[in-house]
Design an enzyme around this catalytic site. Sequence first.
Site, mmCIF file in Angstrom:
data_model
loop_
_atom_site.group_PDB
_atom_site.id
_atom_site.type_symbol
_atom_site.label_atom_id
_atom_site.label_comp_id
_atom_site.label_asym_id
_atom_site.label_seq_id
_atom_site.Cartn_x
_atom_site.Cartn_y
_atom_site.Cartn_z
ATOM 1 N N GLY A 102 22.066 85.833 -6.853
ATOM 2 C CA GLY A 102 23.327 85.897 -7.613
ATOM 3 C C GLY A 102 24.080 84.585 -7.738
ATOM 4 C CB THR A 103 23.987 81.836 -8.834
ATOM 5 O OG1 THR A 103 24.568 80.572 -8.881
ATOM 6 C CG2 THR A 103 22.884 81.895 -9.835
ATOM 7 C CB THR A 104 27.937 81.130 -12.498
ATOM 8 O OG1 THR A 104 28.356 82.462 -12.347
ATOM 9 C CG2 THR A 104 28.185 80.660 -13.912
ATOM 10 C CE LYS A 157 24.994 79.534 -5.636
ATOM 11 N NZ LYS A 157 25.599 80.661 -6.223
ATOM 12 C CB SER A 175 25.018 87.547 -11.846
ATOM 13 O OG SER A 175 25.586 86.671 -10.909
#
Lengths: 340, 254
Positions: free
Chosen positions: A63-65, A96, A250
């Site tokens: 999960g991340t942007t 990230k 996400s």
Amino acid sequence: MALQDLCNFQDVFLDSVTTECSSVHFGKKTGCDFMQGSPFSNSSSLFNFYIPPVPLPFPISHGTTTLAFLFQGGVLAAADTRSSCAGQVACPASLKIRPVHSHMVSTTSGTSADCALWVRILSRELRLYQLRHGRRLSISGAAKLLSHMLHPFKGTKLCVAAILCGWDGGEEDGRHDNGGTKTELGGCTETAKKIAKSLDTSLQKTQSSSPTLGGQQHLTREKIRFSGPSLFYVCSDGTRLQGALFSVGSGSPYAYSILDQDVKWELTLDEATSIARQAVYRATHRDAYSGNHVDIFHISSKGWTRRSREDLKEEYYREKERRERGMRRDVTYEKAQCGD
Amino acid sequence: MEQPVGAHWHRVRLNTRMISAQSFGDSGKMKEYHYTGPVEQRFSPYAFNGGTVLAVAGEDFAIVASDTRLSEGYSIHSRDSPKCYKLTDTTVIGCSGFHGDCLTLTKIIDARLKMYKHSNNKMMTSGAIAAMLSTILYGRRFFPYYVYNIIGGLDEEGKGAVYSFDPVGSYQRDTYKAGGSASAMLQPLLDNQIGFKNMEGVQHVPLSKDKAVQLVKDVFISAAERDVYTGDALRICVITKEGIDEQTMPLRKD
């Protein structure tokens, strides 16, 4: 470099030293063969690939942007820092965006362990390529390499979605021969500008249905030494796309809405940074799996630079203030109107 | 970290499912006590043995602490099974999760440390051990070691370092981290007390070694109150440049 030491250490186990073989294992059909050079070949490689049908008793982090786009000053990459694991925040300060080498970074999304290890393997392979051939592999080549390395794992639970952002240098023996010191349009060749101007078309490209664009790219690259910023999206399901703007994770739908309205080729570095920050902030505001801080990296012809990590809490208060100021201005304007 | 739940099925009679720790493959909630129909029993190679591990890094010290309870389901196998393992003079690892995998993993790490020492004529640094552990764990990406690791030690400059891992090898250097069954309870407390998070206008005082040890003791006492898998005794390893100092303190035994 730690990876080099790790590689040397592997020679203790392996009988055949792979340095004499072809430098990159393109198109190897069996995953097992490729694993000879990788860090996890100490037990018999065949056994590593027996996947028992056992449900795991624990969840893995996801999960991340993340986002990246091209502009006249190079490439800008931004990501949030929340690493979640089935409802818990496993790490509120994870990294990230990982540098691969001096002129390339990779934003990673998906399972943290997969991303961390595969980006590490990629940097090792690129370093070996550089040592053997005397020049850096292009971003396109690096993306192809990563895509081919991930291919044996298609269908497994491996989940990697990376955006490779970098500057293809025209350097031989350390010199930049395509106006490397300038960061405006003069630094890029025609193909880079063409890609950037076609922001809309690149976004509509579906999976591996861009053979014509890819084919053209390939032909033009044969003729001129491509130099300039470059952006590739590589996914563990086999996707490999070139583009001028990508957002993965996400929170990407929210980030796309901000980026689509504001990103242009002519942005200055400050404008681009504030747009990237705003896009990540919007995504973290709405997506539960993104949050905490934002990391912004800028890649130019001189290499990558990193801004210090920013807490999005500050952005929230800044925005609140801006909105209040705006409302106060509207109220006074209305009062002035009524006063007439 | 998510509260890990036991992955082994109790032998059921009359095809009803007892209220027991469920495999995480399910919804994650406890099912009610009612007849569910025929249930397939499967051998699971994993088990959950409980335990909590904590590590804190200071200016010139590091602390790794763990409880010493080894449990499985409703039973306690041992009250004296600490989860901190000494690796080198400057590094201690805490492993919680499935005890079988913890033992094997520490054996493998010890062997690799010895091999490194013999071929490079120096001891591995904390950072190097962390990077090596990441690749060892990832080597079993498709049949993972069910272990939550936290490494605590001193880096090359003598500053405290904590590296926390997930079961498949993703790692990160931190200042403090809690892992294991009570991690979800302890981590927010550490965020507040050591990271000064969620407090406004507070002076950030650097942590001294004695304060850190006291904080760790308090934190484990709280964990033992609320987490059934944590208790019995607390083993604290304090790592400074003088060496590793171990202390044991009793905790709730119920």
